[in-house]
Design a protein around this motif. Sequence first.
Motif, PDB file in Angstrom:
ATOM      1  N   CYS A  53     -11.809 -16.413  15.660  1.00 56.17           N
ATOM      2  CA  CYS A  53     -12.684 -17.258  14.840  1.00 56.17           C
ATOM      3  C   CYS A  53     -12.155 -17.520  13.445  1.00 56.17           C
ATOM      4  CB  CYS A  53     -14.069 -16.638  14.778  1.00 56.17           C
ATOM      5  SG  CYS A  53     -14.144 -15.033  13.969  1.00 56.17           S
ATOM      6  N   GLY A  54     -11.253 -16.692  12.892  1.00 56.22           N
ATOM      7  CA  GLY A  54     -10.717 -16.958  11.566  1.00 56.22           C
ATOM      8  C   GLY A  54     -11.804 -17.049  10.517  1.00 56.22           C
ATOM      9  N   SER A  55     -11.931 -18.224   9.873  1.00 57.40           N
ATOM     10  CA  SER A  55     -12.930 -18.421   8.813  1.00 57.40           C
ATOM     11  C   SER A  55     -14.317 -18.715   9.355  1.00 57.40           C
ATOM     12  CB  SER A  55     -12.491 -19.561   7.891  1.00 57.40           C
ATOM     13  OG  SER A  55     -11.250 -19.271   7.281  1.00 57.40           O
ATOM     14  N   PRO A  63      -7.142 -22.607   7.937  1.00 58.48           N
ATOM     15  CA  PRO A  63      -8.429 -22.863   8.611  1.00 58.48           C
ATOM     16  C   PRO A  63      -8.460 -24.265   9.201  1.00 58.48           C
ATOM     17  CG  PRO A  63      -8.686 -23.136   6.257  1.00 58.48           C
ATOM     18  CD  PRO A  63      -7.260 -22.682   6.468  1.00 58.48           C
ATOM     19  N   ILE A  64      -9.263 -24.460  10.227  1.00 58.23           N
ATOM     20  CA  ILE A  64      -9.377 -25.773  10.852  1.00 58.23           C
ATOM     21  C   ILE A  64     -10.324 -26.653  10.041  1.00 58.23           C
ATOM     22  CG2 ILE A  64     -11.303 -25.156  12.379  1.00 58.23           C
ATOM     23  CD1 ILE A  64      -9.888 -26.847  14.557  1.00 58.23           C
ATOM     24  N   ILE A  98     -19.915 -21.950  12.722  1.00 55.84           N
ATOM     25  CA  ILE A  98     -20.916 -22.585  11.859  1.00 55.84           C
ATOM     26  C   ILE A  98     -21.225 -23.998  12.337  1.00 55.84           C
ATOM     27  CG2 ILE A  98     -21.412 -23.336   9.506  1.00 55.84           C
ATOM     28  CD1 ILE A  98     -19.583 -21.029   8.556  1.00 55.84           C
ATOM     29  N   GLU A  99     -20.178 -24.780  12.663  1.00 63.36           N
ATOM     30  CA  GLU A  99     -20.406 -26.145  13.141  1.00 63.36           C
ATOM     31  C   GLU A  99     -21.191 -26.137  14.451  1.00 63.36           C
ATOM     32  OE1 GLU A  99     -19.750 -29.037  11.655  1.00 63.36           O
ATOM     33  OE2 GLU A  99     -18.942 -28.000   9.900  1.00 63.36           O
ATOM     34  N   ALA A 100     -20.931 -25.156  15.317  1.00 63.10           N
ATOM     35  CA  ALA A 100     -21.675 -25.061  16.575  1.00 63.10           C
ATOM     36  C   ALA A 100     -23.142 -24.754  16.310  1.00 63.10           C
ATOM     37  CB  ALA A 100     -21.060 -23.983  17.465  1.00 63.10           C
ATOM     38  N   ALA A 101     -23.415 -23.880  15.350  1.00 65.26           N
ATOM     39  CA  ALA A 101     -24.805 -23.557  15.013  1.00 65.26           C
ATOM     40  C   ALA A 101     -25.526 -24.759  14.417  1.00 65.26           C
ATOM     41  CB  ALA A 101     -24.837 -22.374  14.045  1.00 65.26           C
ATOM     42  N   LEU A 102     -24.832 -25.519  13.564  1.00 68.84           N
ATOM     43  CA  LEU A 102     -25.451 -26.703  12.964  1.00 68.84           C
ATOM     44  C   LEU A 102     -25.774 -27.753  14.025  1.00 68.84           C
ATOM     45  CD1 LEU A 102     -23.310 -27.171   9.711  1.00 68.84           C
ATOM     46  CD2 LEU A 102     -25.449 -25.929  10.007  1.00 68.84           C
ATOM     47  N   ILE A 103     -24.872 -27.921  14.996  1.00 69.52           N
ATOM     48  CA  ILE A 103     -25.125 -28.887  16.071  1.00 69.52           C
ATOM     49  C   ILE A 103     -26.281 -28.414  16.950  1.00 69.52           C
ATOM     50  CG2 ILE A 103     -24.152 -29.933  18.156  1.00 69.52           C
ATOM     51  CD1 ILE A 103     -21.415 -29.855  16.759  1.00 69.52           C
ATOM     52  N   ALA A 104     -26.267 -27.125  17.312  1.00 65.81           N
ATOM     53  CA  ALA A 104     -27.298 -26.591  18.204  1.00 65.81           C
ATOM     54  C   ALA A 104     -28.685 -26.690  17.575  1.00 65.81           C
ATOM     55  CB  ALA A 104     -26.980 -25.140  18.555  1.00 65.81           C
ATOM     56  N   LEU A 121      -8.500  -9.319  13.103  1.00 61.75           N
ATOM     57  CA  LEU A 121      -8.308  -8.971  11.693  1.00 61.75           C
ATOM     58  C   LEU A 121      -9.653  -8.716  11.017  1.00 61.75           C
ATOM     59  CD1 LEU A 121      -5.634 -11.663  10.713  1.00 61.75           C
ATOM     60  CD2 LEU A 121      -5.233  -9.263  11.319  1.00 61.75           C
ATOM     61  N   PRO A 122      -9.847  -7.543  10.412  1.00 61.73           N
ATOM     62  CA  PRO A 122     -11.105  -7.264   9.692  1.00 61.73           C
ATOM     63  C   PRO A 122     -11.358  -8.244   8.553  1.00 61.73           C
ATOM     64  CG  PRO A 122      -9.868  -5.242  10.090  1.00 61.73           C
ATOM     65  CD  PRO A 122      -8.968  -6.356  10.473  1.00 61.73           C
ATOM     66  N   HIS A 123     -10.275  -8.670   7.880  1.00 62.68           N
ATOM     67  CA  HIS A 123     -10.439  -9.612   6.774  1.00 62.68           C
ATOM     68  C   HIS A 123     -11.034 -10.924   7.256  1.00 62.68           C
ATOM     69  CE1 HIS A 123      -9.671 -12.042   3.249  1.00 62.68           C
ATOM     70  NE2 HIS A 123      -8.898 -12.859   3.962  1.00 62.68           N
ATOM     71  N   ALA A 124     -10.623 -11.404   8.429  1.00 69.02           N
ATOM     72  CA  ALA A 124     -11.147 -12.655   8.974  1.00 69.02           C
ATOM     73  C   ALA A 124     -12.639 -12.534   9.264  1.00 69.02           C
ATOM     74  CB  ALA A 124     -10.384 -13.034  10.236  1.00 69.02           C
ATOM     75  N   ILE A 125     -13.066 -11.390   9.774  1.00 68.69           N
ATOM     76  CA  ILE A 125     -14.486 -11.207  10.069  1.00 68.69           C
ATOM     77  C   ILE A 125     -15.306 -11.156   8.780  1.00 68.69           C
ATOM     78  CG2 ILE A 125     -16.177  -9.643  11.087  1.00 68.69           C
ATOM     79  CD1 ILE A 125     -14.547 -11.265  13.095  1.00 68.69           C
ATOM     80  N   ARG A 126     -14.767 -10.544   7.725  1.00 70.49           N
ATOM     81  CA  ARG A 126     -15.477 -10.528   6.444  1.00 70.49           C
ATOM     82  C   ARG A 126     -15.629 -11.949   5.894  1.00 70.49           C
ATOM     83  NH1 ARG A 126     -12.241  -5.813   5.556  1.00 70.49           N
ATOM     84  NH2 ARG A 126     -10.713  -7.073   4.403  1.00 70.49           N
ATOM     85  N   VAL A 127     -14.570 -12.763   6.005  1.00 65.16           N
ATOM     86  CA  VAL A 127     -14.631 -14.144   5.546  1.00 65.16           C
ATOM     87  C   VAL A 127     -15.645 -14.941   6.373  1.00 65.16           C
ATOM     88  CG1 VAL A 127     -13.325 -16.297   5.403  1.00 65.16           C
ATOM     89  CG2 VAL A 127     -12.293 -14.172   4.600  1.00 65.16           C
ATOM     90  N   SER A 128     -15.603 -14.775   7.691  1.00 67.40           N
ATOM     91  CA  SER A 128     -16.548 -15.482   8.558  1.00 67.40           C
ATOM     92  C   SER A 128     -17.983 -15.096   8.233  1.00 67.40           C
ATOM     93  CB  SER A 128     -16.251 -15.177  10.033  1.00 67.40           C
ATOM     94  OG  SER A 128     -15.023 -15.744  10.432  1.00 67.40           O
ATOM     95  N   ASP A 129     -18.214 -13.816   8.025  1.00 69.12           N
ATOM     96  CA  ASP A 129     -19.565 -13.352   7.722  1.00 69.12           C
ATOM     97  C   ASP A 129     -20.078 -13.971   6.423  1.00 69.12           C
ATOM     98  OD1 ASP A 129     -21.832 -11.436   8.247  1.00 69.12           O
ATOM     99  OD2 ASP A 129     -21.177 -10.694   6.285  1.00 69.12           O
ATOM    100  N   SER A 130     -19.223 -14.067   5.407  1.00 69.30           N
ATOM    101  CA  SER A 130     -19.614 -14.670   4.136  1.00 69.30           C
ATOM    102  C   SER A 130     -19.967 -16.139   4.320  1.00 69.30           C
ATOM    103  CB  SER A 130     -18.480 -14.519   3.115  1.00 69.30           C
ATOM    104  OG  SER A 130     -18.780 -15.208   1.921  1.00 69.30           O
ATOM    105  N   ASN A 131     -19.157 -16.879   5.071  1.00 69.78           N
ATOM    106  CA  ASN A 131     -19.420 -18.301   5.276  1.00 69.78           C
ATOM    107  C   ASN A 131     -20.650 -18.536   6.147  1.00 69.78           C
ATOM    108  OD1 ASN A 131     -17.152 -19.016   3.756  1.00 69.78           O
ATOM    109  ND2 ASN A 131     -15.798 -18.973   5.538  1.00 69.78           N
TER     110      ASN A 131
END
Length: 511
Positions: A203-205, A177-178, A210-216, A264-274
């Motif tokens: 989008c990966g994780s 992750p970045i 999330i950082e874009a939403a926090l800035i916006a 990857l479905p796993h990446a979307i599940r991780v992103s959704d959780s975060n």
Amino acid sequence: MAYSKQHTFIAKTLHNLEDVLAKELESLGAENIEVGRRAVSFIGDKALLYKANLRLRTALRILKPIHHFKANNPDALYEELVKFPWDSIMRVDQSFSIDTTVFSDNFTHSKYVGYRAKDALVDYWRSKEGKRPNVSLEAPDIYINIHIAQSEVTVSLDSSGESLHKRGYRDVQTDAPINEVLAAGILLKAGWDGSTDLLDPMCGSGTFLIEAALIARNIAPGIYRKGFAFEQWLDYDAKLFEELYNDDSEEVEFEHKIYGSDILPHAIRVSDSNVRRAGVQANVQLDIQAFQDRPSPSSPCLIVMNPPYGERLKLADPRELYAMIGERLKHNYPGCKAWIIAYKTEHFDGIGLKHNTRTELMNGSLECELRSYELFAGKHEDFKRKSRDEQPKDKRSERKARFAGKAMERRRFDERKSGERPKRKSDFRTDKTDNKREERTQSFGRNRQDDARGKKPFNRNERTDHKRLEKPEGRKGLWPSDRFNYTDTEGKVRRRKAPVHIIQTFKSEDK
């Protein structure tokens, strides 16, 4: 107020994010801001220190210098530290850890510096209280930072504790992750302010999302953390920090949408959780989808991408992946702007698009590069011409005048680089003058060869004794070499030195 006293602080950051961090500090009201190497120093009070830890997006940690001195060896370091009044900083029942950074010819082992500093602190408390504080590497109460540059030693308190890139909202993650600070820095460099939609098609994780939403929404990134190191300091003001922590008066509404997708479905599940853990699920839309299958956006948007490099995440054919990225950006996203961070030059070559800007960044231990692209339909030359035509006339004339000198300088540089001499005024003559010059040059050259008889004409020793050629009848003016002759006050004909044409050369330096 008790927190009105001013102090000097140092905010640490990543390579080439210093300018972004300085702007953040300016917006918080910091004074005397000075940009250094991966650090920005500033002056402020206790309230600003607390706000810096809560609100800065591109800072890794905030240091408070408490002692500065000179030492040329570990023993001298010990002698200075054992005299320092540590009881003004901590209690004997508090644990501590020491982090060292050394750039010195006198101190060759940073861990030994840490050992000697630890001995000094322990011996101070033994002589004062008869007991010693404990050292804790996992979760100390007091974080001490020692920085040595040759013989200059700076001892600081780390007010952050764990690095500020550990926001607290990322519960799970995908591979590679970045860094959150790096993601926020890229978004701020891209000018993201929430005025358009945003897309991360790999989008990966979900860090960019999330950082874009926090800035916006102008949400402080530090509100998710469990705590900060300054909460264990002797002068900690709990009431002040509680007020700053609960202050959401600067948060705003976000009217656009942030889109994230991954194959990857796993990446979307991780992103959704975060995303849900960060509380920005209303602003983010996630899809399991390959980049090549995404439809064109309904309006221009900002695109940010951190594609796999083939280092930690293995790729079957990196060239094919990056060629696909370039093709999709070109044909599917005209009017958008894209910012891509990648590891190798071949990755950007595979994209095949002309970039607008490029910036070196560190992604972990990898020396990466961030490039921006302004996407458009058609050819790049047509796009540039259209952009120029849309500019106001006064700006176009100003731009033309500004670059006219640069264009002439480039032409001169190209001539010098190719071995051609710089052009003189005599090279810009009328046709009539050129014909006379050609006749004169041919005649002069023929006579010179006949007289020299194979020897080099105008030998340095023979130059003053050389018989001057007679001018052809009907000719007026001087020979080309006569323009350097003059008559002195005694009536003697003398010769000036020929002017020297200085040719500037350029040498490329390795980065």
